[in-house]
Design an enzyme around this catalytic site. Structure first.
Site, PDB file in Angstrom:
ATOM      1  N   CYS A   1      -7.635  -0.461   2.874  1.00  0.00           N
ATOM      2  CA  CYS A   1      -6.561  -1.187   3.538  1.00  0.00           C
ATOM      3  C   CYS A   1      -6.027  -0.373   4.715  1.00  0.00           C
ATOM      4  O   CYS A   1      -6.715  -0.234   5.715  1.00  0.00           O
ATOM      5  CB  CYS A   1      -5.475  -1.564   2.530  1.00  0.00           C
ATOM      6  SG  CYS A   1      -4.389  -2.892   3.129  1.00  0.00           S
TER       7      CYS A   1
ATOM      8  N   HIS B   1      -8.895  -4.645  -1.563  1.00  0.00           N
ATOM      9  CA  HIS B   1      -8.524  -3.694  -2.621  1.00  0.00           C
ATOM     10  C   HIS B   1      -9.422  -3.848  -3.840  1.00  0.00           C
ATOM     11  O   HIS B   1      -9.083  -4.561  -4.788  1.00  0.00           O
ATOM     12  CB  HIS B   1      -7.065  -3.902  -3.018  1.00  0.00           C
ATOM     13  CG  HIS B   1      -6.079  -3.523  -1.979  1.00  0.00           C
ATOM     14  ND1 HIS B   1      -5.611  -2.236  -1.801  1.00  0.00           N
ATOM     15  CD2 HIS B   1      -5.471  -4.274  -1.020  1.00  0.00           C
ATOM     16  CE1 HIS B   1      -4.757  -2.206  -0.794  1.00  0.00           C
ATOM     17  NE2 HIS B   1      -4.653  -3.431  -0.304  1.00  0.00           N
TER      18      HIS B   1
ATOM     19  N   GLU C   1      -9.856  -1.309  -5.692  1.00  0.00           N
ATOM     20  CA  GLU C   1      -9.270  -0.333  -6.620  1.00  0.00           C
ATOM     21  C   GLU C   1      -8.087  -0.896  -7.401  1.00  0.00           C
ATOM     22  O   GLU C   1      -7.641  -0.286  -8.386  1.00  0.00           O
ATOM     23  CB  GLU C   1      -8.841   0.921  -5.850  1.00  0.00           C
ATOM     24  CG  GLU C   1      -7.440   0.918  -5.278  1.00  0.00           C
ATOM     25  CD  GLU C   1      -7.186  -0.099  -4.161  1.00  0.00           C
ATOM     26  OE1 GLU C   1      -6.020  -0.244  -3.754  1.00  0.00           O
ATOM     27  OE2 GLU C   1      -8.135  -0.763  -3.702  1.00  0.00           O
TER      28      GLU C   1
END
Length: 232
Positions: A89, A176, A178
């Site tokens: 990001c 994202h 993660e």
């Protein structure tokens, strides 16, 4: 033991699902909590793996956040030496700046769960592990403008550059992978004002995340775990 340094810009946007993948592969984890009045550690230029995480600030706001300029400088050096680097990001945007690219505001923020479209070039990258139906979290209001010679690996209808790499050892993800779906409530609470301004129902995001609790960790392992394995 190898060390992974994660630069964290906001408390709840941490390594998430990536942390156990790194630990399982023999990495010790260190965090640097970035702030305008904190120097980026010199180790960011040479650590075994640098992960630059997300945050709500503008990537090119070097006046309000002088630490971001230091992060771009560290990323520029890592690119020069082709050291293992992951940007997520905001981190992906900073990687683009380090290459001579730019960022700009999007007409509307992209927030929510949705797949990405892979470019043909992604077939030769770790993103080939993503399926068309794989859902990832999007949460950004700026988009990356890549410099000449660097091509997007993925896109969405709202954002032309969702991923790129400067080499197989330098991966940038606007989305994202993660993000832990079990912790999306932390994101919706932390970004409550932003969601309200966009007319987005945070509770609905949490409910959707609940349905993805068994899916997103598998996607993260398939893509990010594979990428870490290539660094060995």
């Amino acid at each position: 033991m190898k060390t992974a340094l994660a630069i964290r810009h906001i408390a709840f946007e941490d390594l998430g699902l990536l942390e156990p993948l790194l630990q399982a592969r023999g990495y010790s984890i260190e965090y640097h909590d970035a702030a305008p009045d904190r120097e980026t550690p010199a180790t960011a230029r040479e650590v075994d793996l640098l992960v630059v995480l997300g945050g709500p600030m503008d990537a090119d706001d070097f006046v309000g956040y002088p630490n971001l300029r230091q992060e771009v400088e560290a990323l520029h050096e890592r690119h020069r030496r082709d050291l293992p680097t992951l940007g997520i990001c905001l981190g992906a945007q900073l990687m683009a700046l380090a290459l001579g690219g730019a960022v700009r505001p999007m007409p509307a923020k992209e927030i929510g769960f949705a797949p990405v479209r892979l470019a043909a070039k992604a077939a030769d990258s770790v993103l080939a592990g993503l399926d068309d139906a794989d859902t990832v979290l999007h949460w950004h209001g700026d988009e990356i403008l890549l410099p000449p010679g660097v091509a997007p690996l993925a896109s969405t209808a709202a954002c032309a550059t969702q991923a790129f790499q400067w080499s197989p050892r330098g991966l940038a993800l606007q989305f994202h992978l993660e993000a832990d779906p079990a912790r999306i409530g932390e994101w919706t609470r932390g970004h409550a004002a932003e969601l309200a301004a966009c007319g987005i129902d945070g509770a609905a995001l949490v409910r959707e995340a609940t349905t993805l609790r068994s899916v997103m960790p598998a996607v993260a392992a398939r893509v990010m775990g594979r990428w870490v394995d290539t660094l060995a």
